[in-house]
Scaffold this motif. Structure first.
Motif, PDB file in Angstrom:
ATOM      1  N   MET A 143      77.664 -27.691  -7.222  1.00  0.00           N
ATOM      2  CA  MET A 143      77.367 -27.682  -5.789  1.00  0.00           C
ATOM      3  C   MET A 143      76.418 -28.827  -5.429  1.00  0.00           C
ATOM      4  N   THR A 144      76.428 -29.192  -4.154  1.00  0.00           N
ATOM      5  CA  THR A 144      75.460 -30.166  -3.652  1.00  0.00           C
ATOM      6  C   THR A 144      74.150 -29.429  -3.358  1.00  0.00           C
ATOM      7  N   ILE A 145      73.104 -30.178  -3.140  1.00  0.00           N
ATOM      8  CA  ILE A 145      71.799 -29.564  -2.811  1.00  0.00           C
ATOM      9  C   ILE A 145      71.932 -28.717  -1.541  1.00  0.00           C
ATOM     10  N   THR A 146      72.705 -29.191  -0.572  1.00  0.00           N
ATOM     11  CA  THR A 146      72.911 -28.433   0.674  1.00  0.00           C
ATOM     12  C   THR A 146      73.565 -27.088   0.371  1.00  0.00           C
ATOM     13  N   GLU A 147      74.628 -27.113  -0.427  1.00  0.00           N
ATOM     14  CA  GLU A 147      75.342 -25.870  -0.768  1.00  0.00           C
ATOM     15  C   GLU A 147      74.447 -24.915  -1.564  1.00  0.00           C
ATOM     16  N   LYS A 148      73.651 -25.468  -2.478  1.00  0.00           N
ATOM     17  CA  LYS A 148      72.774 -24.606  -3.294  1.00  0.00           C
ATOM     18  C   LYS A 148      71.756 -23.866  -2.434  1.00  0.00           C
ATOM     19  N   ILE A 149      71.165 -24.593  -1.502  1.00  0.00           N
ATOM     20  CA  ILE A 149      70.148 -23.955  -0.641  1.00  0.00           C
ATOM     21  C   ILE A 149      70.806 -22.884   0.236  1.00  0.00           C
ATOM     22  N   LEU A 150      71.969 -23.192   0.784  1.00  0.00           N
ATOM     23  CA  LEU A 150      72.660 -22.214   1.622  1.00  0.00           C
ATOM     24  C   LEU A 150      73.070 -20.992   0.801  1.00  0.00           C
ATOM     25  N   ALA A 151      73.557 -21.216  -0.412  1.00  0.00           N
ATOM     26  CA  ALA A 151      73.994 -20.100  -1.277  1.00  0.00           C
ATOM     27  C   ALA A 151      72.832 -19.157  -1.567  1.00  0.00           C
ATOM     28  N   VAL A 152      71.719 -19.719  -1.972  1.00  0.00           N
ATOM     29  CA  VAL A 152      70.543 -18.898  -2.298  1.00  0.00           C
ATOM     30  C   VAL A 152      70.120 -18.066  -1.076  1.00  0.00           C
ATOM     31  N   HIS A 153      70.194 -18.666   0.092  1.00  0.00           N
ATOM     32  CA  HIS A 153      69.707 -17.970   1.287  1.00  0.00           C
ATOM     33  C   HIS A 153      70.694 -16.942   1.849  1.00  0.00           C
ATOM     34  N   CYS A 154      71.942 -16.946   1.341  1.00  0.00           N
ATOM     35  CA  CYS A 154      72.850 -15.871   1.774  1.00  0.00           C
ATOM     36  C   CYS A 154      73.184 -14.953   0.599  1.00  0.00           C
ATOM     37  N   GLY A 155      72.427 -15.104  -0.486  1.00  0.00           N
ATOM     38  CA  GLY A 155      72.572 -14.184  -1.618  1.00  0.00           C
ATOM     39  C   GLY A 155      73.873 -14.332  -2.386  1.00  0.00           C
ATOM     40  N   LYS A 156      74.425 -15.555  -2.372  1.00  0.00           N
ATOM     41  CA  LYS A 156      75.671 -15.776  -3.116  1.00  0.00           C
ATOM     42  C   LYS A 156      75.430 -16.748  -4.259  1.00  0.00           C
ATOM     43  N   LYS A 157      76.287 -16.655  -5.286  1.00  0.00           N
ATOM     44  CA  LYS A 157      76.170 -17.599  -6.399  1.00  0.00           C
ATOM     45  C   LYS A 157      76.724 -18.953  -5.996  1.00  0.00           C
ATOM     46  N   LYS A 158      77.729 -18.922  -5.142  1.00  0.00           N
ATOM     47  CA  LYS A 158      78.404 -20.164  -4.772  1.00  0.00           C
ATOM     48  C   LYS A 158      78.882 -20.075  -3.321  1.00  0.00           C
ATOM     49  N   VAL A 159      78.785 -21.173  -2.622  1.00  0.00           N
ATOM     50  CA  VAL A 159      79.409 -21.230  -1.291  1.00  0.00           C
ATOM     51  C   VAL A 159      80.321 -22.450  -1.243  1.00  0.00           C
ATOM     52  N   PHE A 160      81.276 -22.426  -0.325  1.00  0.00           N
ATOM     53  CA  PHE A 160      82.249 -23.501  -0.235  1.00  0.00           C
ATOM     54  C   PHE A 160      82.231 -24.118   1.161  1.00  0.00           C
ATOM     55  N   PRO A 161      82.438 -25.438   1.246  1.00  0.00           N
ATOM     56  CA  PRO A 161      82.507 -26.060   2.569  1.00  0.00           C
ATOM     57  C   PRO A 161      83.541 -25.353   3.441  1.00  0.00           C
ATOM     58  N   GLY A 162      83.172 -25.085   4.671  1.00  0.00           N
ATOM     59  CA  GLY A 162      84.077 -24.408   5.606  1.00  0.00           C
ATOM     60  C   GLY A 162      83.806 -22.914   5.702  1.00  0.00           C
ATOM     61  N   GLU A 163      83.138 -22.363   4.679  1.00  0.00           N
ATOM     62  CA  GLU A 163      82.842 -20.928   4.663  1.00  0.00           C
ATOM     63  C   GLU A 163      81.804 -20.578   5.739  1.00  0.00           C
ATOM     64  N   LEU A 164      82.026 -19.450   6.431  1.00  0.00           N
ATOM     65  CA  LEU A 164      81.033 -18.998   7.411  1.00  0.00           C
ATOM     66  C   LEU A 164      80.111 -17.987   6.749  1.00  0.00           C
ATOM     67  N   ILE A 165      78.811 -18.219   6.844  1.00  0.00           N
ATOM     68  CA  ILE A 165      77.843 -17.341   6.178  1.00  0.00           C
ATOM     69  C   ILE A 165      76.750 -16.916   7.157  1.00  0.00           C
ATOM     70  N   ASN A 166      76.110 -15.800   6.829  1.00  0.00           N
ATOM     71  CA  ASN A 166      74.885 -15.406   7.502  1.00  0.00           C
ATOM     72  C   ASN A 166      73.774 -15.614   6.493  1.00  0.00           C
ATOM     73  N   ALA A 167      72.799 -16.462   6.813  1.00  0.00           N
ATOM     74  CA  ALA A 167      71.773 -16.776   5.814  1.00  0.00           C
ATOM     75  C   ALA A 167      70.384 -16.449   6.345  1.00  0.00           C
ATOM     76  N   LYS A 168      69.489 -16.139   5.417  1.00  0.00           N
ATOM     77  CA  LYS A 168      68.089 -15.871   5.784  1.00  0.00           C
ATOM     78  C   LYS A 168      67.386 -17.201   6.049  1.00  0.00           C
ATOM     79  N   VAL A 169      66.535 -17.210   7.067  1.00  0.00           N
ATOM     80  CA  VAL A 169      65.817 -18.448   7.379  1.00  0.00           C
ATOM     81  C   VAL A 169      64.349 -18.333   6.945  1.00  0.00           C
ATOM     82  N   ASP A 170      63.782 -19.456   6.509  1.00  0.00           N
ATOM     83  CA  ASP A 170      62.378 -19.469   6.086  1.00  0.00           C
ATOM     84  C   ASP A 170      61.440 -19.779   7.237  1.00  0.00           C
ATOM     85  N   LEU A 171      61.914 -20.571   8.184  1.00  0.00           N
ATOM     86  CA  LEU A 171      61.071 -20.918   9.323  1.00  0.00           C
ATOM     87  C   LEU A 171      61.956 -21.204  10.540  1.00  0.00           C
TER      88      LEU A 171
END
Lengths: 419, 171
Positions: A1-29
């Motif tokens: 994964m790219t750094i962008t994908e890794k950060i998004l994955a961690v924040h939506c509780g997934k091991k992996k995310v894919f471009p185009g996927e719609l996610i709900n993610a936790k925000v830090d700020l």
């Protein structure tokens, strides 16, 4: 994964995310300003949530029309203040503590590597410079995130930009990003992550990286991002208010597009009206007369930017046909500039120095253009009417070129002053 | 759901400073904002546009600022929908979040001319040009975005979600 994908994955509780996927993610700020927070607040009240998700993770920064420029602006700012009191928000910045949001939050260590940050301001993409995923959203997004601590995202495709070779004298982050936007266009990275890499980026100081990521939005990008390294660590070590997490991009990862730039061929660059993509070599624009120069904004209002402008203007005078406005982006920058004697250099040169504000960048106050007037500014947008009258013009440049232009009364380069 | 109105044509890269200039953002009043809609390119637009009319633009509509005031002003002026070749991403999400109907259709963006009568079948993403009898397809909308439209925007969607979580004993 790219750094962008890794950060998004961690924040939506997934091991992996894919471009185009719609996610709900936790925000830090979450952040909003005096233009966008009032709508976010009224929408938040409409949701009917009992409380905000975390009172220390919502930053309200009145910086656009503040210090309050008129009664209407004062009413808007007051909405932020009253809500912050009512909900006991920990990150409300009154004038005096306020700075331009995207300069203030990194400086205070309130955004850190590995974060997922949303802000109701398009230049929220600035914090990608720290290795965070950070993106601009609307007021309604902010309202719902204030209630739930989450936001919906489409995982972006990532685009890689590689900068190599030797930078020319006075050329910095601003020139690189204007050149890049000139190359790919104002929608060249639409819906995409822009990942900046290469030897030039590895050696680029943090202020230059912040400038580059800040303008990712001007190419339509969802976020700009730079994998954290020693420069990042050095920057965040003493500031970080939360523990940083350093992500990188895997070596074998696929980018939707890769663009490479030989920096020895990138000149001092100016974007002409009325799009940031109208990038031209500064040296070719010597016939463009200037009425106003603005040095400041979330793009180029940091201490190093002011030093660059001061190095040019020291011992010289602003051209009699020009008004020059210098705006340190935060109170800390203002004080440091004062102690270093930079403010004295500007005032001696007959420029004015303003308190921190976004002011003229968006045609708000503190330097609005009349019909037919022309400015060169270290800001980020040159759309029709951006700095004032619909028939005024804005040219975008780095601080050195802007300062040279203030002296000459027309667009110029440091070389012309023997610098 | 059907929307029917006259087309108003705009070019590429129509930015948010053109849609609603920043100098008017010292208010959040939607009717006040609507008075200045598209002022950057057409000073009289807000006086000319009629309820249900449709904005048809080129690529990258709504680029620039994150200001939700842009889709709010469009909605408050009575514009029924915006059709474009493509939308800038913050504008795109803002439109869905507040319930302004927008359609990506390169074909419609190219072929529709100013003043033509347009009818949009929003549920099926079909754009009909009643003046020329042509029909264009809009790009399909992801399921989640449809949910947002059906709910009436992100606030309503979130309200339902929070109510559901509460009913299930969650937080």
């Amino acid at each position: 994964m790219t750094i962008t994908e890794k950060i998004l994955a961690v924040h939506c509780g997934k091991k992996k995310v894919f471009p185009g996927e719609l996610i709900n993610a936790k925000v830090d700020l979450i952040l909003a300003n005096d233009i966008t927070a009032p709508i976010a607040i009224s929408e938040f009240k409409r949701i009917g949530a009992k409380n905000v998700f975390d009172r220390d993770r919502i930053a309200f920064i009145p910086d656009h029309f503040a210090p309050q420029k008129d009664i209407k602006a004062a009413e808007q700012c007051k909405i932020l203040k009253e809500f912050s009191r009512e909900y006991k928000l920990g990150l409300y910045f009154e004038v005096g503590r306020m700075g331009i949001e995207h300069a203030l939050l990194p400086e205070e260590g309130l955004v850190v590597p590995g974060d997922l940050i949303i802000g109701a301001d398009s230049h929220t993409c600035t914090y990608g410079a720290l290795g965070a995923f950070s993106t601009g959203v609307g007021s309604t997004d902010v309202a719902t995130a204030m209630a739930t601590g989450e936001c919906w995202f489409k995982v972006p495709e990532s685009m890689k930009f590689v900068y190599y070779g030797k930078l020319n004298k006075w050329v910095g982050g601003k020139d690189l990003i204007l050149h890049t936007i000139g190359d790919i266009g104002v929608d060249g990275a639409i819906y995409r992550a822009m990942e900046f890499q290469g030897e030039v980026i590895r050696n680029l100081p943090m202020y230059g990286r912040l400038t580059m990521c800040n303008m990712a939005i001007e190419a339509g990008g969802k976020n700009g991002i730079i994998v954290p390294d020693r420069i990042t660590k050095l920057y965040v070590t003493k500031r970080a208010k939360r523990p940083p997490v350093f992500y990188n991009s895997n070596k074998n990862v696929k980018y939707i597009e890769v663009r490479e730039y030989d920096c020895s061929k990138i000149p001092l660059t100016v974007s002409c009206p009325h799009l940031p993509s109208n990038a031209r070599p500064a040296a070719e624009l010597f016939e463009v007369a200037i009425d106003q120069v603005v040095i400041g904004s979330c793009t180029n209002g940091r201490l190093e930017d002011l030093r660059e402008a001061a190095a040019v203007i020291r011992g010289r005078k602003v051209n009699p046909n020009v008004r020059m406005i210098v705006i340190p982006a935060t109170q800390k920058i203002y004080r440091r500039a004062m102690k270093e004697g930079l403010l004295d250099i500007f005032i001696e040169a007959e420029a004015v120095v303003s308190t921190p504000t976004c002011g003229p960048c968006l045609g708000g106050h503190m330097g609005v253009l009349a019909k037919g007037e022309r400015a060169i500014a270290t800001t980020n947008r040159n759309f029709i009417g951006r700095m004032g009258h619909p028939e005024s013009e804005v040219y975008l440049s780095n601080p050195a070129v802007a300062a040279v232009s203030a002296v000459l009364g027309r667009i110029g380069t440091p070389e012309e002053l023997g610098l | 759901m059907f929307i029917k109105g006259r087309a108003w044509k705009f070019g590429n890269d129509i930015d948010t400073d053109v849609i609603i200039p920043a100098r008017y953002l010292n208010t959040s009043d939607q009717h006040e904002l609507a008075k200045h809609l598209m002022e950057g390119v057409d000073r009289d637009f807000s006086a000319k546009v009629k309820t249900g009319d449709i904005i048809v633009a080129g690529k990258n509509f709504g680029c620039g600022s994150s200001r939700e005031h842009a889709p709010i002003a469009i909605r408050a002026a009575g514009v029924g929908a915006v059709i474009a070749r493509s939308f800038a991403r913050i504008f795109y999400r803002n439109a869905f979040n507040i319930g302004l109907l927008i359609f990506e259709s390169p074909e419609a963006s190219e072929k529709i001319k100013e003043n033509e009568e347009i009818e949009i079948d929003a549920g099926n993403g079909i754009i009909k040009n009643l003046s020329t009898n042509e029909e264009y397809k809009a790009n399909s909308i992801p399921l989640f975005m449809r949910e947002l439209i059906v709910a009436g925007g992100l606030v309503e969607w979130t309200k339902k979600r929070l109510a559901k979580a509460e009913a299930m004993g969650g937080d």
